[in-house]
Write a protein that holds these residues in place. Sequence first.
Motif, mmCIF file in Angstrom:
data_model
loop_
_atom_site.group_PDB
_atom_site.id
_atom_site.type_symbol
_atom_site.label_atom_id
_atom_site.label_comp_id
_atom_site.label_asym_id
_atom_site.label_seq_id
_atom_site.Cartn_x
_atom_site.Cartn_y
_atom_site.Cartn_z
ATOM 1 N N ILE A 86 106.906 123.809 -5.683
ATOM 2 C CA ILE A 86 106.014 124.808 -4.821
ATOM 3 C C ILE A 86 106.114 124.844 -3.341
ATOM 4 O O ILE A 86 106.390 123.855 -2.607
ATOM 5 C CB ILE A 86 104.512 124.277 -5.041
ATOM 6 N N THR B 117 98.717 120.945 0.533
ATOM 7 C CA THR B 117 99.370 121.174 -0.812
ATOM 8 C C THR B 117 100.103 119.820 -1.324
ATOM 9 O O THR B 117 100.016 119.395 -2.371
ATOM 10 C CB THR B 117 100.633 122.209 -0.486
ATOM 11 N N VAL C 160 107.300 119.585 -2.569
ATOM 12 C CA VAL C 160 106.585 120.643 -1.868
ATOM 13 C C VAL C 160 107.681 121.266 -0.886
ATOM 14 O O VAL C 160 108.389 120.164 -0.020
ATOM 15 C CB VAL C 160 105.383 120.195 -1.004
ATOM 16 N N ASP D 250 100.388 128.709 -9.782
ATOM 17 C CA ASP D 250 101.978 128.958 -9.944
ATOM 18 C C ASP D 250 102.341 127.460 -10.622
ATOM 19 O O ASP D 250 103.060 127.357 -11.604
ATOM 20 C CB ASP D 250 102.846 128.995 -8.447
ATOM 21 N N ALA E 24 104.807 129.658 -3.338
ATOM 22 C CA ALA E 24 103.512 129.798 -3.911
ATOM 23 C C ALA E 24 102.363 130.345 -2.776
ATOM 24 O O ALA E 24 101.555 131.169 -3.463
ATOM 25 C CB ALA E 24 103.179 128.548 -4.615
ATOM 26 N N VAL F 42 98.527 128.022 -5.203
ATOM 27 C CA VAL F 42 99.685 126.995 -5.714
ATOM 28 C C VAL F 42 99.169 126.451 -7.105
ATOM 29 O O VAL F 42 99.825 126.429 -8.096
ATOM 30 C CB VAL F 42 99.722 125.801 -4.512
#
Length: 323
Positions: free
Chosen positions: A245, A260, A268, A237, A193, A234
């Motif tokens: 991601i 994130t 993640v 996506d 991402a 992100v």
Amino acid sequence: MQYPEYRPRRLRKNELMRRLVRETQLSVDDLIYPLFVIEGTKVKKPIASMPGNFQLSIDYLVEEVKQTRDLGIPAVLLFGIPDRKDEMATGAFVKQGIIQKAIRAIKKSVPDILVVTDVCLCEYTSHGHCGMLEGDEVDNDATIEVLAETALSHADAGADMVAPSAMMDGQVCAIREVLDEKGFEQIPIMAYAAKYASAFYGPFRDAAESAPQFGDRKSYQMDPANGDEAIREVTLDVGEGADIIMVKPALPYLDIIGRTREEFDLPVAAYSVSGEFSMIKAAANMGWLDERQAMMEATTAIKRAGADIIITYFARDIAGIIG
Ligand code: PBG
């Protein structure tokens, strides 16, 4: 509470005490091991810039995947190096492509490991860019159709998860649509991402023979100076249907991994890329740092920053230590 009442050193006294209060533990369960596959038989060609990594023909690849499984690592990430490259990246999506054959071979011999595939065109185009060219520019919307076809061919061959890395706008959406349409609605997408235009991919481009023949990737990969933009990438996506991601590279972007992790409620992944591996290897070879400690420290830091999943060329070495 201040010194002398609070003395942080009390809890660092010895390894037992440190273990007791340690916040971050690496687990073999978090690791994904990348592998490079090439045409031929009995080929195991060392990648000079990535000591201990090889371009492997399918027979040897299957052996390496078995060893990876035996170490308890749950997944491998495959990159293909085709015999022939062309303008259309044909080798990326044909049924007899190198990746498609490799997936089928692994699924047949090592069914108990996840096969994740990189979905990109740079290894398959004669010009080395990640998509279809229109003049000197990569044509976004033409490219996402080819990426979707590529992802579908991987799913069709038996891939457990696809990982689009071309940084084209709308690529996750295009892939999700075609997978759903063809009955692969259960195949997850691990989206690269927030992928930066990074010098740390240098050794990989030797490994995958995918360096661009002209220009660079700055018109599609992200500017290393940007953090807020990563959150926008992100967000897109996630909206397009990403299941996991990814932030890439890892070490120079720990802040992005952290943000994130905080802002999104999905697993993640962090990709500790070839340059992160090679710089530790090279310095260790010079005797300038302790390889094992540097590897564990760097990888633990990536997890501490917020990564649930870590893609790393050290995966097997780490599994050997903690497994
Ligand atoms: C694109 C891709 C790249 C990497 C993973 N997928 C190269 C690039 O964008 O130039 C880099 C991985 C690494 O450096 O370890 N197919």
